[in-house]
Design an enzyme around this catalytic site. Structure first.
Site, PDB file in Angstrom:
ATOM      1  N   HIS A 176      25.850   0.147  -6.478  1.00 45.09           N
ATOM      2  CA  HIS A 176      25.412  -1.558  -6.727  1.00 45.09           C
ATOM      3  C   HIS A 176      24.362  -1.565  -6.124  1.00 45.09           C
ATOM      4  O   HIS A 176      23.642  -2.364  -7.238  1.00 45.09           O
ATOM      5  CB  HIS A 176      26.750  -2.633  -5.923  1.00 45.09           C
ATOM      6  N   ASP A 219      32.425   2.533 -10.630  1.00 45.20           N
ATOM      7  CA  ASP A 219      32.797   1.407 -11.064  1.00 45.20           C
ATOM      8  C   ASP A 219      34.668   1.959 -11.525  1.00 45.20           C
ATOM      9  O   ASP A 219      34.860   1.213 -11.257  1.00 45.20           O
ATOM     10  CB  ASP A 219      32.850  -0.047 -11.614  1.00 45.20           C
ATOM     11  N   ARG A 276      44.726  18.576  -5.097  1.00 46.03           N
ATOM     12  CA  ARG A 276      44.267  18.529  -4.178  1.00 46.03           C
ATOM     13  C   ARG A 276      43.655  16.606  -3.616  1.00 46.03           C
ATOM     14  O   ARG A 276      42.664  16.826  -4.835  1.00 46.03           O
ATOM     15  CB  ARG A 276      43.243  19.114  -2.988  1.00 46.03           C
ATOM     16  N   ASN A 327      36.985  15.386   5.107  1.00 40.56           N
ATOM     17  CA  ASN A 327      36.560  16.667   3.527  1.00 40.56           C
ATOM     18  C   ASN A 327      35.434  16.537   3.901  1.00 40.56           C
ATOM     19  O   ASN A 327      34.173  15.847   4.223  1.00 40.56           O
ATOM     20  CB  ASN A 327      36.853  15.340   2.602  1.00 40.56           C
ATOM     21  N   TYR A 329      30.584  26.752  -2.720  1.00 43.10           N
ATOM     22  CA  TYR A 329      30.291  27.187  -4.008  1.00 43.10           C
ATOM     23  C   TYR A 329      29.021  28.044  -4.394  1.00 43.10           C
ATOM     24  O   TYR A 329      28.475  28.992  -5.199  1.00 43.10           O
ATOM     25  CB  TYR A 329      29.474  25.450  -4.349  1.00 43.10           C
TER      26      TYR A 329
HETATM   27  C1  NOJ Z   1      31.819  18.956  -1.910  1.00 43.02           C
HETATM   28  C2  NOJ Z   1      32.406  17.576  -2.440  1.00 43.02           C
HETATM   29  O1  NOJ Z   1      33.021  18.075  -1.762  1.00 43.02           O
HETATM   30  C3  NOJ Z   1      32.363  16.457  -3.711  1.00 43.02           C
HETATM   31  O2  NOJ Z   1      33.261  15.734  -3.546  1.00 43.02           O
HETATM   32  C4  NOJ Z   1      31.634  17.612  -4.525  1.00 43.02           C
HETATM   33  O3  NOJ Z   1      31.944  16.946  -6.080  1.00 43.02           O
HETATM   34  C5  NOJ Z   1      31.653  19.121  -4.322  1.00 43.02           C
HETATM   35  N1  NOJ Z   1      31.177  19.350  -3.218  1.00 43.02           N
HETATM   36  C6  NOJ Z   1      30.636  19.049  -5.858  1.00 43.02           C
HETATM   37  O4  NOJ Z   1      29.241  18.826  -5.205  1.00 43.02           O
END
Ligand code: NOJ
Length: 543
Positions: free
Chosen positions: A60, A73, A98, A187, A334
């Site tokens: 914001h 939002d 999850r 996380n 990833y």
């Molecule tokens: C890790 C994160 O936990 C998630 O929130 C995000 O969207 C993904 N990576 C992809 O970048």
């Protein structure tokens, strides 16, 4: 010449052929899931008294920091569309969903003096709906949306956060623990701390290298441990669940595998990125990795900080308290980076002090021929997933590893064959690791649907389901990858030959897509990345 080329061509052709017709099976008890997080999908940012989080505040007040200047939002409006979300998980044949809880939806100001009944009810309904369909909820207590009021006190850098986080965790364990049997405290602490405090990459965007990220990490580890001890003491035996943490790293491949320097840089990078949080919890001796302690202590001294290292020290008692506080090892990964040393004198590349300078390793993806994706940082190198799982296994030998996130982005579209290839290749790499003795017990694809991808807004899409962000009810449509994942999840099998065409519902949606503007107003380019053949070739060559 021809004598030489012909056998090579035949070999490639036969590899491709066997790769394409190959099916591979996962163990029967393998756990399949799909993930999301509260800020990314829920919207309803101030609905029913929800308080402001650091992502509400950032988007914001500093929209210019977001690639498409948009915010979460409304996003995919899962605050209202949650029943459809559950249907989608069901359609995917995923046994686990999850998702994360928004702290300020439950405690608007971050403290327990003010608890929102509407917030509790929202998650309670979602959990009940999942259970109705036999889907196991896997709940992340903190996925990056710190209450703004607590951020004003320093957020994770203030040790006061430990008891306050514990209060929040206690409430959710009390409220939902009768039905939720898998919990994750936090996380990606690396992203929370280094990307939020060291860099201007994630909220709260401190951009203050080399000091606050280590304070953050220290408090995150202690807060995590306190919550796990509380769970074990008060809830676990009667509720019978498991609790752990989800960490993240890319695989750090030595730029030149024959170079000792590059191999050392790769090892250091893994210790800094993953070991920072994994070593205190999962190693036999506990505490931060030795290489972090020594490097940061020595560099701090050289930099004039005297005897107080920028990396805080744990007491012997704290080391013991943190060690062993996880029932599973959650890993998000990833991609892969190539790594080399930051020069003999560790000069040049990074601000001093900084996390990267402390690590003394440089990462790059320049010069690789790995397929690209919708995100600049994400290139496709499935062998990296195998290497990472093997590394975790050798380093900590955890009895249960869950791949809590893995997936790929594009810039939109329903015919996401590139994503199909990515999943087939990465799952194959996971299976290779299992076959080589690694205890991977589950896999959660990221993500259930297109959602708010943090600083890049809606421009990068990770979803198995497409979301029409311009329609009032945020219509969700399965992509081709959703059909493929449903098949994998249902059969426990990767089947390279399964490349479905769009079904009727998707064709209708596709026709609409081509006549409407599907990018939220100001977002950037579209066009799926296609590299199916390269993907198959890669697999054939890597196996
Ligand atoms: C890790 C994160 O936990 C998630 O929130 C995000 O969207 C993904 N990576 C992809 O970048």
């Amino acid at each position: 010449m021809f004598k030489f080329i012909l056998p090579v061509l035949l070999l490639i052709a036969s590899c491709l052929d066997s790769a394409a017709s190959q099916t591979r099976r996962f163990p029967d008890d393998f756990r399949w899931g799909v993930g999301s997080s509260s800020y990314q999908i829920e919207g309803g940012w101030n609905a029913d008294g929800k308080g402001e989080s650091i992502w509400d505040f950032l988007t914001h007040n500093y929209p210019e920091k977001i690639a498409d200047k948009l915010n979460g939002d409304i996003s995919a409006d899962s605050y209202h569309q949650w029943k459809r979300d559950v249907q989608m998980v069901k359609e995917l044949h995923a046994g686990t969903y999850r998702f994360s809880l928004s702290w300020t939806r439950i405690m608007p100001g971050g403290y327990k003096n003010n608890v929102s009944t509407a917030g509790i009810e929202y998650y309670s309904n979602l959990i009940d709906e999942l259970l109705r369909y036999n889907i196991t909820p896997m709940v992340t207590i903190y996925h990056w949306d710190m209450p703004q009021r607590l951020q004003e006190l320093g957020g994770w850098t203030n040790p006061e956060i430990i008891p306050v986080f514990k209060d929040y965790a206690r409430l959710v364990l009390e409220m939902f623990g009768d039905r939720v049997k898998t919990w994750t405290t936090i996380n990606e602490p690396l992203h929370v701390c280094e990307c939020g405090y060291g860099l201007d990459y994630m909220a709260p965007s401190y951009n203050y290298p080399g000091i606050p990220s280590y304070l953050c990490g220290h408090n995150v580890l202690k807060a995590h441990a306190e919550v796990v001890h509380m769970y074990r003491e008060l809830f676990q035996s009667q509720q019978g669940g498991r609790i752990g943490i989800t960490m993240d790293t890319s695989w750090m491949e030595p730029k030149d595998v024959t170079s000792t320097e590059d191999r050392e840089a790769s090892e250091r990078a893994l210790q800094f990125y993953l070991g920072w949080f994994a070593h205190p919890i999962f190693s036999k001796e506990g505490n931060y990795p030795k290489v972090m302690i020594e490097r940061i202590r020595n560099l701090s001294k050289e930099q004039g900080f005297g005897d107080r290292s920028r990396l805080p020290e744990f007491t012997a008692e704290e080391i013991q308290r943190i060690r062993g506080t996880a029932d599973f090892f959650g890993i998000n990964s990833y991609t892969t980076k190539l790594v080399y040393s930051n020069g003999h004198n560790n000069t040049g590349k990074f601000p001093v002090p900084s996390f990267n300078h402390d690590m003394g390793a440089v990462e790059t993806q320049k010069g690789v021929d790995w397929p690209s994706s919708g995100s600049s940082w994400l290139k496709v190198y499935p062998r990296g997933m195998y290497n990472l799982l093997m590394w975790i296994h050798r380093e900590y030998n955890p009895p249960r590893i869950l791949v809590t996130e893995n997936g790929v982005s594009d810039r939109g579209g329903l015919e996401d064959y590139a994503r199909v290839d990515y999943y087939n290749l990465y799952l194959s790499a996971v299976l290779d690791a299992i076959e080589d003795g690694v205890n991977v017990k589950g896999y959660m694809a990221w993500s259930l649907m297109d959602s708010y991808e943090w600083k890049v807004g809606f421009s990068e899409k990770f979803g198995l389901y497409h979301v029409d962000f311009n329609s009032p009810n945020r219509t969700r449509t399965p992509k081709v990858s959703a059909l493929v994942m449903a098949q994998i999840y249902k059969t426990n099998t990767i089947d390279w030959s399964y490349r479905p065409k769009l079904n009727e519902e998707q064709l209708v949606a596709l026709a609409q897509l081509s006549t409407e503007n599907q990018q939220p107003k100001t977002s950037g380019a579209s066009g799926a990345v296609s590299w199916s053949l390269t993907g198959l070739l890669l697999l054939a060559l890597l196996r």
